[in-house]
Design a protein around this motif. Sequence first.
Motif: not given
Length: 134
Positions: A7-9, A21-29, A66-75
């Motif tokens: 997820r990106e947001s 407006s602040a729920a988007g993150f700069n990660v590459s899907l 950088m710090i990102y919420p784990a909910a953006l990722f799968e392990v």
Amino acid sequence: MKVRAVRESLEPSVAMRTPPSAAGFNVSLGKEYIVFTVDCSCDSGIFGNFGDSTLYGLEDEYGRLMIYPAALFEVVDARVSRYWVAGYREGSFQLRPQEFIDNIYLSDDIHEDLPGARATFREIKARLEAEAAE
């Protein structure tokens, strides 16, 4: 430990008290990231708007931690790093390399590109990358 961005947001309800407006993150899907730090926050504590959540410290495209919420990722690789040290600080359970324990401002120093901080981060990165390749 390695994760893949799925997820990106985040929805505002998932991002806790984060406005849309602040729920988007700069990660590459689809990109896989090595996890350098893990923080499990039990309250707003040092993470402010993220509330109760798990956060990963990952390298961004500029070489910063950088710090990102784990909910953006799968392990994708659940192995715990042998270089992590467990700790507890300000309502947060933490897993991180010893350098981050010895210098609690190391993340900030890396982000601000202070002398020596990026070199320390490169050393940490080399260790964790070699470990991930095993």
